[in-house]
Design an enzyme around this catalytic site. Sequence first.
Site, PDB file in Angstrom:
ATOM      1  N   CYS A 126      -3.253   0.892   7.094  1.00 36.15           N
ATOM      2  CA  CYS A 126      -3.336   0.288   8.427  1.00 36.15           C
ATOM      3  C   CYS A 126      -3.947   1.263   9.417  1.00 36.15           C
ATOM      4  O   CYS A 126      -4.410   0.859  10.473  1.00 36.15           O
ATOM      5  CB  CYS A 126      -1.964  -0.183   8.886  1.00 36.15           C
ATOM      6  SG  CYS A 126      -0.800   1.158   9.109  1.00 36.15           S
ATOM      7  N   GLU A 180       5.290  -2.975  11.905  1.00 29.27           N
ATOM      8  CA  GLU A 180       4.025  -2.244  11.818  1.00 29.27           C
ATOM      9  C   GLU A 180       3.042  -3.178  11.127  1.00 29.27           C
ATOM     10  O   GLU A 180       3.214  -3.517   9.962  1.00 29.27           O
ATOM     11  CB  GLU A 180       4.250  -0.967  10.988  1.00 29.27           C
ATOM     12  CG  GLU A 180       2.995  -0.212  10.669  1.00 29.27           C
ATOM     13  CD  GLU A 180       3.238   0.886   9.620  1.00 29.27           C
ATOM     14  OE1 GLU A 180       4.409   1.202   9.322  1.00 29.27           O
ATOM     15  OE2 GLU A 180       2.238   1.414   9.112  1.00 29.27           O
ATOM     16  N   ASN A 223       0.811  -1.232   0.000  1.00 27.51           N
ATOM     17  CA  ASN A 223       0.000   0.000   0.000  1.00 27.51           C
ATOM     18  C   ASN A 223       0.838   1.273   0.000  1.00 27.51           C
ATOM     19  O   ASN A 223       0.351   2.340  -0.366  1.00 27.51           O
ATOM     20  CB  ASN A 223      -1.015   0.001   1.155  1.00 27.51           C
ATOM     21  CG  ASN A 223      -0.363   0.027   2.519  1.00 27.51           C
ATOM     22  OD1 ASN A 223       0.795  -0.329   2.664  1.00 27.51           O
ATOM     23  ND2 ASN A 223      -1.116   0.445   3.526  1.00 27.51           N
ATOM     24  N   THR A 253       5.442  -7.800  -3.832  1.00 26.98           N
ATOM     25  CA  THR A 253       5.346  -8.142  -5.266  1.00 26.98           C
ATOM     26  C   THR A 253       4.540  -7.082  -6.006  1.00 26.98           C
ATOM     27  O   THR A 253       4.982  -6.591  -7.045  1.00 26.98           O
ATOM     28  CB  THR A 253       4.739  -9.548  -5.440  1.00 26.98           C
ATOM     29  OG1 THR A 253       5.631 -10.465  -4.792  1.00 26.98           O
ATOM     30  CG2 THR A 253       4.622  -9.917  -6.912  1.00 26.98           C
TER      31      THR A 253
HETATM   32  O1  G3H Z   1      -0.779   1.401   6.079  1.00 22.80           O
HETATM   33  C1  G3H Z   1      -0.046   1.828   6.961  1.00 22.80           C
HETATM   34  C2  G3H Z   1       0.511   3.170   6.897  1.00 22.80           C
HETATM   35  O2  G3H Z   1       1.511   3.339   7.881  1.00 22.80           O
HETATM   36  C3  G3H Z   1      -0.522   4.245   6.997  1.00 22.80           C
HETATM   37  O3  G3H Z   1       0.047   5.465   6.766  1.00 22.80           O
HETATM   38  O4  G3H Z   1      -1.630   6.926   7.886  1.00 22.80           O
HETATM   39  O5  G3H Z   1       0.038   7.876   6.329  1.00 22.80           O
HETATM   40  O6  G3H Z   1      -1.815   6.479   5.462  1.00 22.80           O
HETATM   41  P1  G3H Z   1      -0.904   6.750   6.605  1.00 22.80           P
END
Ligand code: G3H
Length: 494
Positions: A299, A265, A169, A195
């Site tokens: 996340c 994380e 992501n 990937t």
């Molecule tokens: O998907 C996990 C990321 O650490 C979320 O980062 O809050 O900047 O979208 P973000």
Amino acid sequence: MSADIFEELHDEKTPPNYSWFNGKDWVSSTSGKFTSVISPIDHSIVGTVPIVTQDEIDASIKQAHLAQKAWQEKTLVDRGKILKLAADWMREHELYLTSLLVREIGKPVDEAKDEILRSADMIDYFGHEALHMTGEQIPSDAFPGYDKHKISIIERVPLGVILAIAPFNYPVNLAVSKLAPALVTGNSIIFKPPTSGAISGLHLTQIFRKAGVPDGVLTTVTGGGSEIGDYLVSHPGINMITFTGSSQVGQTAATKAGMIPLLFECGGNNPAIVIADCNPGTTAQEIVKGAFSFAGQRCTAIKYVLGLKPELDRILPMVVKITQETIHMGDPRSPETKSVGPLITESAAQEIEARIRMAEKMGAKIELGGVRQGNYLEPTILSAVTSDMEIVKIESFGPVVSFIEVKDMEEAIAIINSSTYGLQAAIYTCDEGTGLKIAEKLDVGTVWINSKPQRGPDHFPFLGIKGSGVGMQGIKYSLEAMTRLKPVILNKPE
Ligand code: G3H
């Protein structure tokens, strides 16, 4: 169209076959095997990446250890200059990198551009912050029974060879958050991009390479988790792992890694609590942004909203209305698409759709969306959800937000604290005192008051507890995590 500095990464075929980076050169793997990177937008092949062999991994790790010794001896200023150049390269190639990211993972253009620019800023910030890292000296006479003759001189030293595993992501930004601190503190890196996102990861590697990272210090290996992931995480030559990915994969990797430092994380499944005195407009807007940015594939996304009946009756229709008016599902290359493009795979969308159908059977009501076409899932809002439904018990990495009615705040807190996740939570209230009181009781890494949960600004501490992770990220904290204190005790002569 290819930017010049990236031409050596692949052959001239269409779609291109990419090489992996062995620390010195762009090469093909002796395995002769490739994985296709499929665009979630139209299922076209963006390119193929090699599946590296275990022998190639062994050689890379060995070489990384040798290179790390010389890298550590360079001055911090010299390592910082390389980071600065990398950030400049990234900005210079922003358009190219953005369009690659859009095609490779289906991120809407605005959000992909943000990811590239945020990454460049992050590299710069790591370079600056590292200049301020210091050690310390502690005299012995503060402890009973000791006089002044011993002094502990404490330096920060790199850990050695760090394995960095990035998620689909944020294949650039959540790679940069690992590579930049590891490099500037004098570590070598074995980088494994996801990937879906591998090609962006290879481009990022080339940026650091062109900026001057020496031979052997950064190696980028490609191949699926099942092919090389287990081998990497349990490799005895790895001194630390920094990982972002699902809680399930994180748990398995942590078990296999053994006794080395981990910075993980993992999944979030984040709640939002709505209090009677909240500002309804701001609250509804933050919930919409929190739930649907990058189609909920973050996340830190809001996955469920807790509140008493009168609050939910007020906020829910506003959330539905704002979503209808501002969130548009479609081709992420179109400027019209706001936040909801395709999910990364059709099976990811199917899995969430199944949970929606199951929730419906158990009494949940679909207020908006709920329809899937291939790997596109409409922004979906559910009400009358209960905390035992899978749609809220397991993180659904897609554009779904569920409303759960509670009888009082104690019930809301109990639901949050009984979760296996513990990344972030949001509280919406105009009374900061109430917000702080509830925040104290929540078993999560971070609580946001009157904002959607999020990782940034990137110099803030960022951590998950329980199944959401281990260790602390954030510029200063990541630098600390990728170094260790090394005390040398001087016994001064009488
Ligand atoms: O998907 C996990 C990321 O650490 C979320 O980062 O809050 O900047 O979208 P973000």
